[in-house]
Motif scaffolding. Structure first.
Motif, PDB file in Angstrom:
ATOM      1  N   GLU C 104      17.836 -24.374  26.993  1.00 26.24           N
ATOM      2  CA  GLU C 104      17.712 -22.931  26.738  1.00 26.24           C
ATOM      3  C   GLU C 104      18.368 -22.521  25.414  1.00 26.24           C
ATOM      4  O   GLU C 104      17.719 -21.918  24.556  1.00 26.24           O
ATOM      5  CB  GLU C 104      18.313 -22.135  27.901  1.00 26.24           C
ATOM      6  N   PRO C 105      19.671 -22.783  25.227  1.00 26.81           N
ATOM      7  CA  PRO C 105      20.273 -22.371  23.948  1.00 26.81           C
ATOM      8  C   PRO C 105      19.710 -23.135  22.757  1.00 26.81           C
ATOM      9  O   PRO C 105      19.724 -22.613  21.634  1.00 26.81           O
ATOM     10  CB  PRO C 105      21.775 -22.657  24.147  1.00 26.81           C
ATOM     11  N   ILE C 106      19.200 -24.329  22.983  1.00 31.27           N
ATOM     12  CA  ILE C 106      18.566 -25.077  21.890  1.00 31.27           C
ATOM     13  C   ILE C 106      17.366 -24.296  21.368  1.00 31.27           C
ATOM     14  O   ILE C 106      17.208 -24.093  20.162  1.00 31.27           O
ATOM     15  CB  ILE C 106      18.142 -26.489  22.368  1.00 31.27           C
ATOM     16  N   LEU C 107      16.529 -23.825  22.292  1.00 29.64           N
ATOM     17  CA  LEU C 107      15.304 -23.132  21.867  1.00 29.64           C
ATOM     18  C   LEU C 107      15.620 -21.803  21.190  1.00 29.64           C
ATOM     19  O   LEU C 107      15.058 -21.485  20.131  1.00 29.64           O
ATOM     20  CB  LEU C 107      14.376 -22.904  23.066  1.00 29.64           C
ATOM     21  N   GLY C 108      16.518 -21.033  21.783  1.00 27.54           N
ATOM     22  CA  GLY C 108      16.871 -19.755  21.162  1.00 27.54           C
ATOM     23  C   GLY C 108      17.465 -19.957  19.778  1.00 27.54           C
ATOM     24  O   GLY C 108      17.089 -19.276  18.814  1.00 27.54           O
ATOM     25  N   GLY C 109      18.379 -20.914  19.668  1.00 38.53           N
ATOM     26  CA  GLY C 109      19.050 -21.153  18.391  1.00 38.53           C
ATOM     27  C   GLY C 109      18.098 -21.652  17.314  1.00 38.53           C
ATOM     28  O   GLY C 109      18.239 -21.308  16.134  1.00 38.53           O
ATOM     29  N   ARG C 110      17.125 -22.466  17.685  1.00 40.08           N
ATOM     30  CA  ARG C 110      16.160 -22.972  16.710  1.00 40.08           C
ATOM     31  C   ARG C 110      15.179 -21.884  16.299  1.00 40.08           C
ATOM     32  O   ARG C 110      14.964 -21.645  15.110  1.00 40.08           O
ATOM     33  CB  ARG C 110      15.354 -24.142  17.293  1.00 40.08           C
ATOM     34  N   ASP C 111      14.577 -21.232  17.293  1.00 39.92           N
ATOM     35  CA  ASP C 111      13.469 -20.330  17.013  1.00 39.92           C
ATOM     36  C   ASP C 111      13.890 -19.133  16.173  1.00 39.92           C
ATOM     37  O   ASP C 111      13.161 -18.713  15.275  1.00 39.92           O
ATOM     38  CB  ASP C 111      12.872 -19.788  18.321  1.00 39.92           C
ATOM     39  N   HIS C 112      15.051 -18.556  16.528  1.00 36.75           N
ATOM     40  CA  HIS C 112      15.453 -17.317  15.871  1.00 36.75           C
ATOM     41  C   HIS C 112      16.360 -17.564  14.680  1.00 36.75           C
ATOM     42  O   HIS C 112      16.286 -16.878  13.683  1.00 36.75           O
ATOM     43  CB  HIS C 112      16.163 -16.398  16.872  1.00 36.75           C
ATOM     44  N   SER C 113      17.272 -18.522  14.800  1.00 39.23           N
ATOM     45  CA  SER C 113      18.334 -18.654  13.804  1.00 39.23           C
ATOM     46  C   SER C 113      18.247 -19.948  13.009  1.00 39.23           C
ATOM     47  O   SER C 113      19.068 -20.181  12.117  1.00 39.23           O
ATOM     48  CB  SER C 113      19.693 -18.575  14.508  1.00 39.23           C
ATOM     49  N   GLY C 114      17.288 -20.815  13.339  1.00 36.21           N
ATOM     50  CA  GLY C 114      17.108 -22.014  12.542  1.00 36.21           C
ATOM     51  C   GLY C 114      18.208 -23.048  12.686  1.00 36.21           C
ATOM     52  O   GLY C 114      18.320 -23.959  11.856  1.00 36.21           O
ATOM     53  N   VAL C 115      19.024 -22.959  13.721  1.00 37.03           N
ATOM     54  CA  VAL C 115      20.084 -23.952  13.922  1.00 37.03           C
ATOM     55  C   VAL C 115      19.446 -25.296  14.310  1.00 37.03           C
ATOM     56  O   VAL C 115      18.548 -25.345  15.140  1.00 37.03           O
ATOM     57  CB  VAL C 115      21.075 -23.497  15.014  1.00 37.03           C
ATOM     58  N   ALA C 116      19.920 -26.396  13.697  1.00 34.97           N
ATOM     59  CA  ALA C 116      19.329 -27.722  13.918  1.00 34.97           C
ATOM     60  C   ALA C 116      19.816 -28.308  15.230  1.00 34.97           C
ATOM     61  O   ALA C 116      20.533 -29.304  15.280  1.00 34.97           O
ATOM     62  CB  ALA C 116      19.677 -28.636  12.743  1.00 34.97           C
TER      63      ALA C 116
END
Lengths: 259, 259, 259, 259
Positions: C104-116
């Protein structure tokens, strides 16, 4: 009163055994050193002429007592002899340790049959070129890798021999539970676990086994058994195979306590 | 010979008990129906005057024998009396079933102490407003939800009582293993499991418990015990708490077989 | 139309940020080699005077957008400078890779904030004597171990500095998605991710980091990034800490694309 | 610079596609209500004459880019039409949501192809009598159960039709990423995802689908999409099948953005 972790059928041998729709066994046998192997063999079991060790993985699929669910096994057997007062000079194999990736079969196997089962993560078999491999790990640390390469198909005669060997072999376990004060044992005896299977497909190849040493911090309840296994010298690889049993019937005959 | 699933220290009571750096217990007690409770209480245990049932969860943290790793518990105890030839009129609680989310403590607890432990997924406690909750599930199907709301801090005197109750209570288990032929038992006795703890924080509130019925297809080895628990009527909620023990010492005194 | 993996609140900065009830950060910073660090730093980011690398783990607890559920992080940041046309000479840190043990936090962090962000198994912090440690692994193979020992309590002034540094630091990510034909990028920009926290407790000690090299067979989608990190020389250990933020507020201010 | 979650081969269509040694697809198609289906279909996609919905599970085995590892899928497609300025009246299916039980394919599928993939626990197919079933759950709560019973073998002609349909079908996804300020989209376009497969075995039977409604507390990031799916009326069951593709080739042709 609820009984937890029990067999659906208390005596499966009265109903033809526990039905496993499809199992695949990847195994590598090697000759080791008698003194090293004796350290993993509990009394009263004895070593036979050749200290043979078999490391294997099993993919259990379509397991009836689990409503069709699956689980995997990674384990080690050693050749042994039980020579008791009643049961004389019985040749078979002793299961030193069996990792499984589901608690249910661990509990059933320990409580009823005394199999030395513990938990690990076990990969489904991975196929690459003419090789098949599996890997056992726990808490993020590898335990052992098993691979058989150069796999060649075995013919119907060889498969018939495999079926006969499975049916006739004597697989032994030490059912041992300490008493609650831990100053002795409530139970401690060697018992058998029969099974049979139909072998529609089998291959033979060259086996490879690698154990990874472990520490208390990495694997606090298993590091000692892992290191004992890692200490076994591999003097010469022997028969290594990939074998399908479909179906496999576990406890298709009455197990017995050896005396 | 390797022994799998054993305690690091065979007799922890000789060393002050097994060290758990931090445990948190969420519990809800209710009055149930005597006949229903008697169905989860094995002979020779008897019901006391009040058929009290406690459903609880525990977060075990900083567990020394697991090299500091963690695990969670979800379980049910019922009030009981053991009245034997030697141990007369012993009042305590019987653990009907204990789910844990790690196989290691399941094996140790079963093999040595006869605790009816089985596997499940158990959430870390979730806090929302003045409530704390946990949920137990397996194979994607809920087993029970436990919540205590309206939590109020307990003072030092109440916490001292909680510590005394933990130290003095008699927690009983039925250590029962069938024999390998499954026509009788290798072991079957009631035994105790002492523990103690320091209580730096505690709260009291209103408990809520919901069991979810199950089928063989959903949970093939646990559906029967789940349904037995789900059948227990909740006649009146009693004490419900969130209690920290830091540290907690398990088996800090010698367990014993009741006779 | 359903949107999957979205924030509950589209713009958390309009509501004070995403509430994390309790987070604990274990971190070790070291001086590395400029050339090696430049291999993990994408254009247009530049190295500052000192090539500092921070390896850290986080235990996120009581996460409001996950209904109180928990997850863990293991990650690496490197000091960097963004010097664009609008945003000139911005000093901050770039997140090279962030492992999390929940999708869950992986997807949110990638999609919105570009975190690797990518997936791994990450242990809860283990405490032993005056040390705290965590371990990141995947598919049964270790990725890195992080430990801080000799922990000493930091006073209120030091904790106030920690809070100020967290509030004022510029944490940068490269939001980069290839286009569907994979011959260019749909998006590729550097953006910020603000957060703040209250620090009730903190400790400082001596850090230790160990990366474990990996192969395609062991970790097919991550071995290359793991090996890049393992190649970073540790020339000198710097500040290493265990810090609690309770609560922590993620995206408490509007993130922005740097230009 | 490390790129996380990337394809091993950036453009698999230049190398014959991504190799999946063995995949098995269990699917049930039903006629639903046009208005309800329109709520899961994003603009500019339109409904065709019949609002057909397909719920399916896939067991992906021997996946080359995962070094032979496995994963499972549970997903829903709806029939749709794309009628753009360049691509006129394209009939195909839109993937509403795809659950997978491994984060790696989720990230690749989202980043490159815009597939609405999220995480769940997904059982291996369970076989019982003439039925095959799978179940999708998350955080201990069921999402959907899928079963096809009365399975009858399909002949070579039918299997050739299945292969042709797989090759020629247009599977569409909405590649949509919000911008970092979350007041608009960085990307938002419909794109295709071609694949092909050889079908050595296939069966047809009677399908059954059951969705389980969810709450924020049970499944905080997925409950809304689950409830949208649960709201789709099942007016009439259509084709339901169990199909093996061995091998399957994903992205065997260049995907394209529809305009």
């Amino acid at each position: 009163m609820p009984t937890c972790g029990h067999f659906r059928t208390p005596r499966p041998w009265e109903e033809g055994g526990m039905h496993y729709g499809h199992t695949t066994v990847l195994s590598a046998t090697f000759l080791s050193d008698a003194e090293a192997v004796s350290r993993v063999l509990p009394a009263p079991l004895q070593l036979p002429a050749e200290p043979l060790v078999t490391v294997y993985g099993v993919m259990c699929r379509d397991v009836a007592w689990l409503a069709g669910k699956n689980y995997n096994i990674g384990a080690m057997d050693v050749a042994c002899v039980f020579d008791g007062e009643v049961d004389r000079n019985v040749h078979g194999t002793y299961c030193v340790v069996m990792w499984e990736n589901m608690t249910e079969p661990i509990l059933g196997g320990r409580d009823h049959s005394g199999v030395a089962k513990i938990y690990a993560t076990i990969t489904d078999f991975q196929h690459k070129d003419d090789a098949c491999s599996t890997a056992v790990s726990h808490f993020g640390h590898p335990i052992f890798d098993l691979s058989v390469s150069g796999l060649n198909t075995l013919d119907a005669a060889a498969r018939a021999e495999i079926e006969a060997a499975k049916h006739d072999s004597v697989w032994m376990n030490l059912k041992h539970f300490p008493n609650v004060e831990n100053d002795g044992a409530d139970i401690s005896y060697i018992c058998t676990y029969p099974s049979s299977g139909t072998c529609p497909e089998a291959w033979e190849g060259t086996g490879s086994v690698q154990f990874h040493r472990s520490t208390f911090e990495q694997n606090p309840t298993q590091f000692d058994v892992i290191n004992l296994l890692a200490d076994l010298p591999i003097l010469e690889m022997r028969t290594s195979r990939l074998v399908v049993f479909a179906p496999m019937k576990a406890l298709d005959r009455r197990p017995k306590r050896l005396k």
